[in-house]
Design a protein around this motif. Structure first.
Motif, short mmCIF file in Angstrom:
data_model
loop_
_atom_site.label_atom_id
_atom_site.label_comp_id
_atom_site.label_asym_id
_atom_site.label_seq_id
_atom_site.Cartn_x
_atom_site.Cartn_y
_atom_site.Cartn_z
N ASP A 43 0.79 -1.23 0.00
CA ASP A 43 0.00 0.00 0.00
C ASP A 43 0.82 1.28 0.00
O ASP A 43 0.28 2.36 -0.21
N GLY A 44 2.11 1.17 0.28
CA GLY A 44 2.93 2.37 0.43
C GLY A 44 2.92 2.83 1.87
O GLY A 44 2.32 2.18 2.74
N PRO A 45 3.58 3.94 2.17
CA PRO A 45 3.67 4.41 3.55
C PRO A 45 2.30 4.56 4.20
O PRO A 45 1.35 5.04 3.57
N LEU A 46 2.21 4.12 5.47
CA LEU A 46 0.95 4.15 6.21
C LEU A 46 1.19 4.70 7.61
O LEU A 46 2.23 4.46 8.22
N SER A 47 0.19 5.39 8.14
CA SER A 47 0.24 5.92 9.51
C SER A 47 -0.28 4.86 10.48
O SER A 47 -0.88 3.86 10.07
N ILE A 48 -0.07 5.11 11.76
CA ILE A 48 -0.62 4.21 12.79
C ILE A 48 -2.13 4.10 12.63
O ILE A 48 -2.70 3.02 12.70
N SER A 52 -4.10 0.73 11.92
CA SER A 52 -5.11 0.31 12.89
C SER A 52 -6.41 -0.05 12.18
O SER A 52 -7.04 -1.08 12.47
N GLU A 53 -6.80 0.77 11.23
CA GLU A 53 -8.03 0.52 10.48
C GLU A 53 -7.89 -0.72 9.60
O GLU A 53 -8.79 -1.57 9.54
N LEU A 54 -6.77 -0.85 8.91
CA LEU A 54 -6.57 -1.98 8.00
C LEU A 54 -6.50 -3.32 8.74
O LEU A 54 -7.06 -4.31 8.28
N PHE A 55 -5.79 -3.34 9.87
CA PHE A 55 -5.62 -4.58 10.62
C PHE A 55 -6.66 -4.79 11.70
O PHE A 55 -6.72 -5.84 12.32
N ARG A 56 -7.46 -3.74 11.96
CA ARG A 56 -8.45 -3.77 13.03
C ARG A 56 -7.80 -4.13 14.37
O ARG A 56 -8.27 -4.97 15.12
#
Length: 145
Positions: A43-48, A52-56
């Motif tokens: 997905d490229g760079p991701l924030s916390i 959190s949303e992607l991995f729940r």
């Protein structure tokens, strides 16, 4: 109910166990780190917050995981490439190499495991796993019955 749901549950449990075991030892990445690096790589760079949303998962869990990955020089914090306020996580060169090596071991193992399967069966299995994962996502989002 004639559907073999219990068989699927049992086989899924075994698959989960085998998948976790393949990421241990021989300098492979821990399962949680492998998943984290794979998602950022895809997905490229991701924030916390995005992770959190992607991995729940709650932010504190991801902060521990990303912190450990940063200490191992697998991830680094960078400014948001889109100019946002939140800093994001990106793979380091070392993290990219470790992910590549771990993925190569995983693919080689799957190639050996599926060596006597036909190409059509491998393709169908991939399609069914994809459909299963999409159904899980819909279920998690409250869109499945």
């Amino acid at each position: 109910m004639d559907r073999p749901i219990a068989d699927i549950e049992y086989e899924q449990m075994l698959l989960s166990r085998y998948t976790i075991a393949q990421h241990r030892g021989d300098d492979g990445l821990d399962r949680s780190v492998y998943l984290l690096l794979s998602r950022i790589d895809a997905d490229g760079p991701l924030s916390i917050g995005e992770l959190s949303e992607l991995f729940r998962l709650d932010a504190s869990t991801l902060q521990r995981q990303t912190g450990a990955a940063m200490r191992a020089d697998l991830l680094e914090r960078i400014p948001d490439p889109a100019g946002g306020v939140a800093r994001k996580f990106a793979l380091t060169a070392h993290g990219r190499e470790r992910l590549r090596a771990s993925r190569a071991r995983s693919l080689a193992a799957l190639e050996r495991i599926l060596a006597d399967w036909s190409d059509a069966d491998v393709a169908r299995f991939g399609e069914l796993l994809r459909a299963f994962n999409h159904s899980i996502e819909r279920y998690r989002e409250g869109r499945a019955g």
